[in-house]
Design an enzyme around this catalytic site. Structure first.
Site, PDB file in Angstrom:
ATOM      1  N   ASN A  93      -7.477 -14.035 -12.151  1.00 17.53           N
ATOM      2  CA  ASN A  93      -8.832 -13.514 -12.276  1.00 17.53           C
ATOM      3  C   ASN A  93      -9.174 -12.885 -10.928  1.00 17.53           C
ATOM      4  OD1 ASN A  93      -9.114 -14.561 -14.894  1.00 17.53           O
ATOM      5  ND2 ASN A  93      -9.767 -16.524 -14.098  1.00 17.53           N
ATOM      6  N   HIS A 106      -5.288 -17.358  -6.703  1.00 21.45           N
ATOM      7  CA  HIS A 106      -4.564 -18.397  -7.419  1.00 21.45           C
ATOM      8  C   HIS A 106      -4.144 -17.861  -8.779  1.00 21.45           C
ATOM      9  CE1 HIS A 106      -8.841 -18.860  -8.433  1.00 21.45           C
ATOM     10  NE2 HIS A 106      -8.454 -19.389  -9.590  1.00 21.45           N
ATOM     11  N   HIS A 108      -3.180 -18.769 -12.629  1.00 18.85           N
ATOM     12  CA  HIS A 108      -3.267 -19.753 -13.706  1.00 18.85           C
ATOM     13  C   HIS A 108      -1.973 -19.675 -14.508  1.00 18.85           C
ATOM     14  CE1 HIS A 108      -7.682 -20.547 -13.539  1.00 18.85           C
ATOM     15  NE2 HIS A 108      -7.679 -19.355 -12.964  1.00 18.85           N
TER      16      HIS A 108
END
Length: 120
Positions: A93, A106, A108
């Site tokens: 994101n 990060h 996911h």
């Protein structure tokens, strides 16, 4: 580093605090470049986060660090194989309007079942 990347650690960042061991996490992998741990609000049977130890705001900052981006993907593949059948969805994101809530890049990793198309 480009202008949106900061120093190696941001003292206000929750992921920097997790990396430093100040906040507990269920780690499934760690090395000199990244850590991977269980997401606290899983969206799939296996929902892990792969987080670089260096603080970078989002995945765009890793354009200047292709070896780190490649390592994130390699670790995502490894933990998906260790925790599930090896098939996985990898999501970054990028920005508040895209659902990013922690501004430390990060990935996911979602796995463990047949995932519906287009959903996270």
């Amino acid at each position: 580093m480009n202008s949106t990347a900061t120093d190696l650690r941001d003292p206000e960042c929750i992921f920097c605090k997790i990396i430093a061991g100040e906040i507990p996490s269920e780690r499934v992998h760690e090395d000199e470049q990244v850590i991977a741990f269980q997401d606290l609000s899983p969206k799939a049977p296996v929902h892990l986060l792969v987080v670089p130890r260096e603080h970078h705001r989002d995945v765009r900052d890793l354009a200047d660090r292709p070896e780190l981006l490649a390592h994130v993907v390699q670790i995502a593949s490894r933990v998906a194989s260790e925790q599930a059948d090896g098939d996985f969805r990898l999501i970054f994101n990028t920005g508040a309007n895209a659902g990013q809530t922690v501004f430390h890049v990060h990935a996911h990793v979602l796995a463990g079942e047949t995932l519906p198309e287009g959903e996270m």
